[in-house]
Design an enzyme around this catalytic site. Structure first.
Site, PDB file in Angstrom:
ATOM      1  CG  HIS A  18      48.040  45.432  41.090  1.00  0.00           C
ATOM      2  ND1 HIS A  18      47.785  46.699  40.602  1.00  0.00           N
ATOM      3  CD2 HIS A  18      46.867  44.763  40.998  1.00  0.00           C
ATOM      4  CE1 HIS A  18      46.513  46.780  40.230  1.00  0.00           C
ATOM      5  NE2 HIS A  18      45.948  45.628  40.464  1.00  0.00           N
ATOM      6  CG  ASP A 114      50.394  44.777  37.122  1.00  0.00           C
ATOM      7  OD1 ASP A 114      49.992  45.480  36.174  1.00  0.00           O
ATOM      8  OD2 ASP A 114      50.765  45.275  38.201  1.00  0.00           O
ATOM      9  CD1 TRP A 367      43.880  35.756  43.447  1.00  0.00           C
ATOM     10  CD2 TRP A 367      41.779  35.241  44.008  1.00  0.00           C
ATOM     11  NE1 TRP A 367      43.703  34.415  43.202  1.00  0.00           N
ATOM     12  CE2 TRP A 367      42.411  34.076  43.545  1.00  0.00           C
ATOM     13  CE3 TRP A 367      40.448  35.160  44.428  1.00  0.00           C
ATOM     14  CZ2 TRP A 367      41.777  32.832  43.480  1.00  0.00           C
ATOM     15  CZ3 TRP A 367      39.803  33.928  44.359  1.00  0.00           C
ATOM     16  CH2 TRP A 367      40.468  32.788  43.893  1.00  0.00           C
ATOM     17  CG  ASN A 368      46.921  39.810  47.142  1.00  0.00           C
ATOM     18  OD1 ASN A 368      47.412  38.902  46.489  1.00  0.00           O
ATOM     19  ND2 ASN A 368      47.167  41.079  46.876  1.00  0.00           N
ATOM     20  CB  ALA A 387      38.298  45.325  41.864  1.00  0.00           C
ATOM     21  CD  GLU A 388      39.356  40.834  41.589  1.00  0.00           C
ATOM     22  OE1 GLU A 388      40.184  40.167  42.226  1.00  0.00           O
ATOM     23  OE2 GLU A 388      39.340  42.085  41.598  1.00  0.00           O
TER      24      GLU A 388
END
Length: 512
Positions: A18, A114, A367-368, A387-388
């Site tokens: 995040h 966020d 994602w990062n 997570a995703e």
């Protein structure tokens, strides 16, 4: 009003995933749009983000305020999942957020959180600020989060037990095996937290997404035009990505980068499972043998094995032992010392992925990391853990065509050494991987174009800024932060949380 008058307060929940894009968002607002920026970071007793918050060099672009950890031990079950922990931490941090805001000499005009921080929008209303949610990942996930309370009514039983994909209007359907972690158990507290966050996206003036037009045209079109999605996400979406760390200035180069300097172009596979990802001892052994069998040069970031807990380092990343790991196969380091380097715990990932000698990335698909790989033109081996990441892996392989993946989910079954070696060779040298290598380079150029001053993401962020200026001139009416929750049958939970009732498993008529 000149944009230099705008002051953004950006709230980050704990975790590198995040904080990294939030710091980049702050930098973008300062350097490109002349904002004043203050970043509030909710810390934990074991926060590992100090290197990001206190860089040894470089100009100070914005103020960073670290809020002290909040004690949530009495509000959580001992086995509470990471999503539940984060949601409760952010809820309990609100007094500290309000106090920090009250003490600011120059009051912010824009409040960005966020998606774990949406309950703090009540503070934005108190101080008459524009308010936005920053989703540090995909438009596809945003659609799922917003639509989850509808799925809750439509789907009987657990999502993972469904025989057909879950319908997401206008978007690619979601395979049951790709369901995000908070939706794995509808009886768990984190499911209810996820549904709440999806509903509360509507408490904002808009949703900022860490993606760009060419990467997710279908999902972005659905969020803007599909009537079913517009009925659950009623605020505009702004794709402003990719927000990712740039490589650091060379400075005194570390030995690892000097080793890369001596390797042929695109000859090294980089292996890392993120700041929180962990593998079992058996899987670490298979990865080691897979690397050795592939006969490819490698850099491998290794953490101690943790059985049955794929996000075991979420709140403890960087706190492990130093030195050479003792949980690798006997003789592995000796046999591979000429072809690869094993790095305990941490490596400078952005500098590695941007190096011309790196030709592949075996990644957990956070994602990062995904954006850092794509924007450096590096093809991937998708190895989702939590997570995703399963959704990301499916998008990378099935839609974008920039990755290969194991036949079975690594979180459910140990992936064998032969399959690992074959995937590495496919990405690094086989003709079958040529299309993957070409496609990721196309997306790299697409990302660069989106961020340029004539690009879609730059223009999207300009739209947000114009909306903020208009809002300053004619403030919008305050929202009742419980209104939509009451409509969805969530008023009991909201009242309990406000009263400080210990949180266990909520009973809701009704999510990551």
């Amino acid at each position: 009003m000149d944009s230099s008058k705008l002051h953004a307060l950006i709230l980050s929940s704990p975790g590198m995933g995040h904080l990294i894009p939030i710091l980049q968002l702050g930098e973008r607002l300062v350097t490109d749009h002349k904002f004043e920026v203050t970043i509030l970071v909710v810390t934990t007793p074991s926060s590992a983000e100090s290197q990001l918050l206190h860089p040894p060099t470089g100009p100070k672009l914005f103020n960073i305020i670290e809020l002290p950890p909040v004690d949530v031990s009495g509000l959580l079950d001992p086995d509470a999942k990471v999503v539940t922990q984060l949601a409760v931490m952010m809820r309990e941090a609100r007094p500290g957020i309000r106090s920090a805001l009250s003490n600011m000499e120059i009051r912010p005009t824009v409040f960005i959180v966020d998606f774990f921080g949406t309950e703090s929008f009540e503070i934005a209303d108190e101080f008459d600020m524009s308010k936005y949610v920053f989703v540090p990942t995909t438009a596809w996930l945003t659609a799922l989060m917003a639509y989850c309370h509808v799925l809750d009514k439509e789907v009987k039983g657990q999502y993972v037990d469904q025989k057909e994909p879950l319908r997401l209007p206008g978007c690619k359907a979601l395979r049951p095996e790709d369901v995000v972690d908070p939706m794995l158990d509808r009886n768990d507290q984190m499911y209810h937290e996820y549904v709440r966050m999806g509903i509360q996206l509507n408490f904002s003036d808009g949703v900022l997404l860490n993606t760009w037009e060419d990467l997710e045209p279908t999902s972005l079109k659905a969020l803007r035009e599909n009537e079913d999605l517009l009925s659950v996400l009623k605020v505009p979406v702004y794709p402003i990505g990719p927000l990712r760390r740039p490589p650091e200035a060379a400075g005194s180069r570390i030995e690892l980068l000097e080793w890369l300097d001596m390797q042929p172009s695109e000859s090294v596979i980089y292996v890392s499972f993120g700041s929180a990802g962990t593998l079992s001892a058996e899987q670490i052994t298979e990865v080691a043998w897979g690397l050795e069998l592939s006969q490819q040069r490698f850099i491998w970031v290794v953490r101690p094995p943790i059985e049955g807990n794929v996000d075991g380092c979420y709140f403890t990343a960087g706190n492990g032992p130093d030195g050479t790991p003792d949980y690798l196969p006997d003789g592995f380091l000796t046999r591979t010392h000429k072809m690869g380097i094993v790095v305990p715990m941490w490596a400078p990932q952005v500098e590695i992925l941007s190096h011309p000698s790196v030709g592949g990335f075996l990644s957990h698909c956070g994602w990062n990391s995904t954006l850092e790989s794509i924007t450096n033109g590096v093809p991937m081996i998708a190895w989702p853990l939590y997570a995703e990441q399963k959704m990301n892996a499916t998008m990378l392989t099935k839609e974008l065509g920039v990755a290969v993946r194991p036949k079975e989910l690594p979180a459910k079954k140990v992936v064998g050494r032969e399959e690992i070696a074959k995937m590495i060779r496919t990405v690094m040298e086989y003709e079958a991987g040529e299309a993957i290598r070409e496609r990721v380079k196309e997306l790299k150029h697409s990302a660069e174009k989106a961020l340029s001053k004539a690009g879609s993401s730059y223009g999207s962020l300009c739209e947000v800024i114009e909306d903020c200026k208009i809002s300053l001139q004619s403030p919008s009416p305050l929202l009742d932060p419980l209104l939509d929750l009451e409509e969805e049958g969530w008023e009991d939970e909201a009242e309990e949380e406000e009263e400080g009732t210990p949180i266990s498993i909520l009973t809701s008529p009704l999510t990551k």
